[in-house]
Design an enzyme around this catalytic site. Structure first.
Site, PDB file in Angstrom:
ATOM      1  CG  ASP A  34      20.067  -3.259  59.416  1.00 15.52           C
ATOM      2  OD1 ASP A  34      18.836  -3.148  59.397  1.00 15.52           O
ATOM      3  OD2 ASP A  34      20.848  -2.272  58.935  1.00 15.52           O
ATOM      4  CE  LYS A  53      21.432   1.129  57.360  1.00 17.18           C
ATOM      5  NZ  LYS A  53      20.850  -0.585  57.301  1.00 17.18           N
TER       6      LYS A  53
HETATM    7  P1  NAP Z   1      25.718  -2.162  49.435  1.00 17.46           P
HETATM    8  O1  NAP Z   1      26.443  -2.168  50.899  1.00 17.46           O
HETATM    9  O2  NAP Z   1      25.710  -1.051  48.310  1.00 17.46           O
HETATM   10  O3  NAP Z   1      26.039  -3.846  48.689  1.00 17.46           O
HETATM   11  C1  NAP Z   1      25.564  -3.956  47.446  1.00 17.46           C
HETATM   12  C2  NAP Z   1      26.050  -5.565  47.287  1.00 17.46           C
HETATM   13  O4  NAP Z   1      25.309  -5.629  45.940  1.00 17.46           O
HETATM   14  C3  NAP Z   1      27.626  -5.507  46.938  1.00 17.46           C
HETATM   15  O5  NAP Z   1      27.759  -6.860  47.480  1.00 17.46           O
HETATM   16  C4  NAP Z   1      27.874  -5.499  45.597  1.00 17.46           C
HETATM   17  O6  NAP Z   1      28.702  -5.959  44.784  1.00 17.46           O
HETATM   18  C5  NAP Z   1      26.388  -6.158  44.823  1.00 17.46           C
HETATM   19  N1  NAP Z   1      26.012  -5.381  43.770  1.00 17.46           N
HETATM   20  C6  NAP Z   1      25.347  -4.296  43.462  1.00 17.46           C
HETATM   21  N2  NAP Z   1      25.054  -4.370  41.994  1.00 17.46           N
HETATM   22  C7  NAP Z   1      25.706  -5.405  41.355  1.00 17.46           C
HETATM   23  C8  NAP Z   1      25.858  -5.971  40.068  1.00 17.46           C
HETATM   24  N3  NAP Z   1      25.173  -5.360  38.915  1.00 17.46           N
HETATM   25  N4  NAP Z   1      26.488  -7.088  39.994  1.00 17.46           N
HETATM   26  C9  NAP Z   1      26.857  -7.830  40.944  1.00 17.46           C
HETATM   27  N5  NAP Z   1      26.963  -7.192  42.219  1.00 17.46           N
HETATM   28  C10 NAP Z   1      26.074  -6.183  42.245  1.00 17.46           C
HETATM   29  O7  NAP Z   1      24.050  -2.443  49.707  1.00 17.46           O
HETATM   30  P2  NAP Z   1      23.456  -2.984  51.055  1.00 17.46           P
HETATM   31  O8  NAP Z   1      23.079  -1.857  52.249  1.00 17.46           O
HETATM   32  O9  NAP Z   1      24.170  -4.120  51.431  1.00 17.46           O
HETATM   33  O10 NAP Z   1      21.923  -3.566  50.494  1.00 17.46           O
HETATM   34  C11 NAP Z   1      21.713  -4.537  49.699  1.00 17.46           C
HETATM   35  C12 NAP Z   1      20.385  -4.829  49.531  1.00 17.46           C
HETATM   36  O11 NAP Z   1      19.805  -5.324  50.554  1.00 17.46           O
HETATM   37  C13 NAP Z   1      19.499  -3.499  48.598  1.00 17.46           C
HETATM   38  O12 NAP Z   1      18.579  -4.217  47.756  1.00 17.46           O
HETATM   39  C14 NAP Z   1      18.608  -3.323  50.166  1.00 17.46           C
HETATM   40  O13 NAP Z   1      17.644  -2.666  49.798  1.00 17.46           O
HETATM   41  C15 NAP Z   1      18.480  -4.344  50.756  1.00 17.46           C
HETATM   42  N6  NAP Z   1      18.494  -4.540  52.261  1.00 17.46           N
HETATM   43  C16 NAP Z   1      17.133  -4.855  52.545  1.00 17.46           C
HETATM   44  C17 NAP Z   1      17.103  -4.899  54.033  1.00 17.46           C
HETATM   45  C18 NAP Z   1      15.789  -5.249  54.918  1.00 17.46           C
HETATM   46  O14 NAP Z   1      15.319  -4.609  55.883  1.00 17.46           O
HETATM   47  N7  NAP Z   1      15.102  -6.368  54.059  1.00 17.46           N
HETATM   48  C19 NAP Z   1      18.042  -4.026  55.002  1.00 17.46           C
HETATM   49  C20 NAP Z   1      19.191  -3.531  54.395  1.00 17.46           C
HETATM   50  C21 NAP Z   1      19.260  -3.912  52.954  1.00 17.46           C
HETATM   51  P3  NAP Z   1      30.224  -5.308  44.914  1.00 17.46           P
HETATM   52  O15 NAP Z   1      30.770  -5.370  46.236  1.00 17.46           O
HETATM   53  O16 NAP Z   1      31.002  -6.095  43.655  1.00 17.46           O
HETATM   54  O17 NAP Z   1      29.930  -3.714  44.388  1.00 17.46           O
END
Ligand code: NAP
Length: 280
Positions: free
Chosen positions: A102, A66
């Site tokens: 998004d 992205k």
């Molecule tokens: P990302 O950029 O990798 O961000 C992950 C986030 O989760 C960060 O804030 C990270 O914290 C936190 N995190 C991950 N593991 C953790 C843990 N063990 N303890 C505490 N915090 C943790 O991912 P993203 O693209 O934003 O996606 C996040 C979620 O949204 C995913 O589950 C994805 O499937 C979902 N999503 C859904 C849609 C939809 O259309 N519904 C669209 C996009 C994403 P740190 O910064 O501390 O690492």
């Protein structure tokens, strides 16, 4: 001639986008087809050049491309530029233009499901990753004036707030601090990957102090009801899962490509069938 659309990502095998877009093309009598393309990071530039060469009409971009795709595009829409991430590309007379649906998709789904004015809602976003960035920027763009962000890595929440070109009253908090003052928030949005399948028992923070009148949203859609949403429901709040965001990001992309806003109920039904759920 039939138009070509697609989605690129790595992995891409489980994408539900081909199913919703191909159904929408056929439902709208548009001669087009949409395919999933597995593109590894090292082949991204070649893939984009190839798409341009064959005259693809548009495509979606998913994890991990992205942000990496931006240098290979010709132009960026204002919000996508601010967010620094692209999930939709349109080919306009040979120029590839990047958009982000998004964040706006999340806001559209929220408005539909919350069914009450957004602007005055004191909001907490849990998480500061890519999805949180799109959601925060889109909510501020929409006029929501108070949005705090809590994250495991607090510096990322600080940076997200600092980078946003649109201004709101915002504080970066630790998870613990946010859990303590949870009763202050009208809208709580869970954007971390915590609770996603297969780790379905995990939850980012306790909702012990949640206000019963609050609206609690989780952007995860697998499972349909995360442990976080289950706790919120038990505590008497209204809840929303990530299906709406997924459907509306797709619907807004479809509109950018075709000028037609598709039937989101049909899209939702397809997604739920694929996930083994029912229409709620
Ligand atoms: P990302 O950029 O990798 O961000 C992950 C986030 O989760 C960060 O804030 C990270 O914290 C936190 N995190 C991950 N593991 C953790 C843990 N063990 N303890 C505490 N915090 C943790 O991912 P993203 O693209 O934003 O996606 C996040 C979620 O949204 C995913 O589950 C994805 O499937 C979902 N999503 C859904 C849609 C939809 O259309 N519904 C669209 C996009 C994403 P740190 O910064 O501390 O690492």
């Amino acid at each position: 001639m039939q138009k070509l659309f697609g989605v690129i990502g790595d992995p891409i095998g489980h994408s539900m986008s081909p199913a919703i877009h191909n159904d929408a093309f056929s439902h709208q009598n548009i001669q087009a087809s949409y395919h999933a393309f597995h593109v590894k990071e090292q082949h991204l530039e070649d893939a984009v050049k190839g798409f341009k060469a064959i005259g693809i009409s548009g495509f979606n971009v998913t994890v991990p491309h992205k942000t990496a795709i931006i240098p290979f595009l010709d132009e960026m829409d204002e919000l996508a530029e601010a967010i620094g991430a692209v999930n939709t590309v349109k080919n306009e007379n040979g120029k590839l233009i990047g958009y982000n649906t998004d964040g706006p998709g999340y806001v559209a789904a929220l408005k539909e499901e919350m069914n009450s004015p957004l602007r005055d809602k004191k909001t907490l976003i849990i998480g500061a990753g890519g999805a949180a960035r799109g959601i925060y920027y889109s909510l501020v763009y929409e006029g929501v004036s108070h949005i705090d962000i809590c994250n495991r890595t607090i510096e990322k929440a600080e940076k997200l707030i600092h980078d946003c070109p649109y201004k709101a009253t915002s504080a970066a908090l630790s998870m613990h601090a946010a859990a303590e003052k949870l009763s202050q928030y009208d809208l709580i949005i869970q954007t971390t990957s915590i609770g996603m399948s297969p780790n379905t028992h995990a939850s980012p923070l306790t909702l012990e102090n949640v206000n019963q009148e609050a609206f609690v949203s989780d952007i995860i859609y697998n499972p349909l009801k995360t442990a976080f949403l289950q706790e919120a429901e038990t505590r008497g709040t209204k809840i929303q899962n990530g299906i709406g965001m997924f459907v509306y990001q797709g619907a807004l992309a479809f509109q950018i490509w075709t000028g037609v806003f598709p039937d989101t109920k049909r899209m939702k039904k397809i997604v739920l069938e694929k996930l083994g759920g029912t229409i709620c």
